[in-house]
Design a protein around this motif. Sequence first.
Motif, PDB file in Angstrom:
ATOM      1  N   LEU A   1      13.581  42.517  54.211  1.00  0.00           N
ATOM      2  CA  LEU A   1      14.707  42.444  54.575  1.00  0.00           C
ATOM      3  C   LEU A   1      15.722  43.745  54.762  1.00  0.00           C
ATOM      4  CD1 LEU A   1      17.356  40.502  54.939  1.00  0.00           C
ATOM      5  CD2 LEU A   1      17.879  40.467  52.538  1.00  0.00           C
TER       6      LEU A   1
ATOM      7  N   ASP B   1      14.024  45.823  57.591  1.00  0.00           N
ATOM      8  CA  ASP B   1      13.831  44.985  58.914  1.00  0.00           C
ATOM      9  C   ASP B   1      15.502  44.945  59.436  1.00  0.00           C
ATOM     10  OD1 ASP B   1      11.410  44.616  58.660  1.00  0.00           O
ATOM     11  OD2 ASP B   1      11.602  42.665  58.779  1.00  0.00           O
TER      12      ASP B   1
ATOM     13  N   LYS C   1      18.297  40.371  67.675  1.00  0.00           N
ATOM     14  CA  LYS C   1      18.612  41.477  67.020  1.00  0.00           C
ATOM     15  C   LYS C   1      18.773  42.733  68.003  1.00  0.00           C
ATOM     16  CE  LYS C   1      15.305  41.679  63.704  1.00  0.00           C
ATOM     17  NZ  LYS C   1      14.289  42.352  62.898  1.00  0.00           N
TER      18      LYS C   1
ATOM     19  N   TYR D   1      21.283  33.207  57.574  1.00  0.00           N
ATOM     20  CA  TYR D   1      20.123  33.950  58.059  1.00  0.00           C
ATOM     21  C   TYR D   1      19.540  34.878  57.229  1.00  0.00           C
ATOM     22  CZ  TYR D   1      18.317  37.416  61.537  1.00  0.00           C
ATOM     23  OH  TYR D   1      17.227  38.158  62.330  1.00  0.00           O
ATOM     24  N   GLU D   2      20.281  35.820  56.504  1.00  0.00           N
ATOM     25  CA  GLU D   2      19.489  36.900  55.721  1.00  0.00           C
ATOM     26  C   GLU D   2      18.922  36.315  54.269  1.00  0.00           C
ATOM     27  OE1 GLU D   2      23.254  39.322  54.750  1.00  0.00           O
ATOM     28  OE2 GLU D   2      22.209  39.513  52.969  1.00  0.00           O
TER      29      GLU D   2
ATOM     30  N   ARG E   1      17.567  33.220  54.134  1.00  0.00           N
ATOM     31  CA  ARG E   1      16.302  32.690  54.726  1.00  0.00           C
ATOM     32  C   ARG E   1      15.129  33.661  54.921  1.00  0.00           C
ATOM     33  NH1 ARG E   1      14.626  28.182  57.121  1.00  0.00           N
ATOM     34  NH2 ARG E   1      13.912  29.122  59.180  1.00  0.00           N
ATOM     35  N   TYR E   2      15.664  34.902  55.480  1.00  0.00           N
ATOM     36  CA  TYR E   2      14.859  35.809  55.653  1.00  0.00           C
ATOM     37  C   TYR E   2      14.226  36.329  54.480  1.00  0.00           C
ATOM     38  CZ  TYR E   2      13.675  39.692  59.031  1.00  0.00           C
ATOM     39  OH  TYR E   2      13.098  40.638  59.800  1.00  0.00           O
TER      40      TYR E   2
END
Length: 358
Positions: A4, A7, A32, A210-211, A213-214
Amino acid sequence: MGQLFTDLQAVRLDVEANAVIILDQTSLPGEKVYLSLSTKEAVWDAIHRLKVRGAPAIGITAAYGIYVCCKSLRARKFDDFYKGFVEIRDYFESSRPTAVNLSAALERMERCVLRNRELPVSRIKRQMLREALAIRDEDAASCHRIGVYALSLLRPGMGILTHCNAGHLAVSEYGTALAPVYLGQQQGYNFKVYADETRPLLQGARLTAYELRYAGVDITLICDNMASVVMRKGWVQAVIVGCDRIAMNGDTANKVGTSGLAIMARHYGIPFYVLGPTSTIDRRCPDGNAIVIEERGSEEVTDMWYARRMAPDDVKVYNPAFDVTPANLITAIVTERGIARAPYNETFERWFGEEEKD
Ligand code: MRU
């Protein structure tokens, strides 16, 4: 977590290209897109339009941005260079008013310039680069420490409710409010996180969900008006939020909706924690009444990003972007220096004293 952190980088400095590189957060979670900012207008616009957002990330962007823009200044004499600096500083300061990290970072860059005024301009620019990078690195280190302190307040398996996005995308690495979640994840705490979607701009839905879950965290998204339901069901054992400006008495400005959560948490007997670096405490602000609350355009309320207009044309709209949670509803404020409880003034003064000695 490593993935995370590497990326998705909210802000970084490309020294070779002399540009600030940001992940355009208005495109998430769909795309992204990285943007390269090398003019003062581009930096201002990115902050103002929330392409980069979150109090610490705004501060870092402003620090990188003023370095990038000052590097392009042609001035040879200090006075001319400083005049250019002040112009950019004032311009950046006008981009968003509530998060103190923006002006704190710019003031720190200014102190660096003034401290080095006897050096040739080319060397002042190099000192500015070091200072801007230091602001980012100190921020990342602070987040980790905030996470360690905050984790000591939590127990494995807890349900945690958060609002807006005060995670990796808002800062560097661990984030502030999400730092104990990430540290807990590394240590097998198995937290269950509830993220408010955070109307009107949906930072909770688009960014926090989002983050998390990432990173493989157990995350459930709820609409803002569902917070009371999950609290009443007994699914939430702590509310954890970030902050944009903390007054000396502990009153805290954060994304609009935060104060309502604090009121509900008090009703249900759930602890309410504010997490942020000491750079978010504003010594010039005695209490929440002195905090300027940003007001944003009505279209953020009337028009959804992905759908048709949802309100009648010309309807009157009130859209404050932040609110102030009174100190008496806050269980504790957690910073990189430790955990403060009321009366906050005393602890904050002690921390500032320690900071001056460091
Ligand atoms: O309008 P935003 O998205 O910049 O608002 C962000 C918040 O309110 C965050 O909670 C706060 O800045 C803390 S970020 C670590």
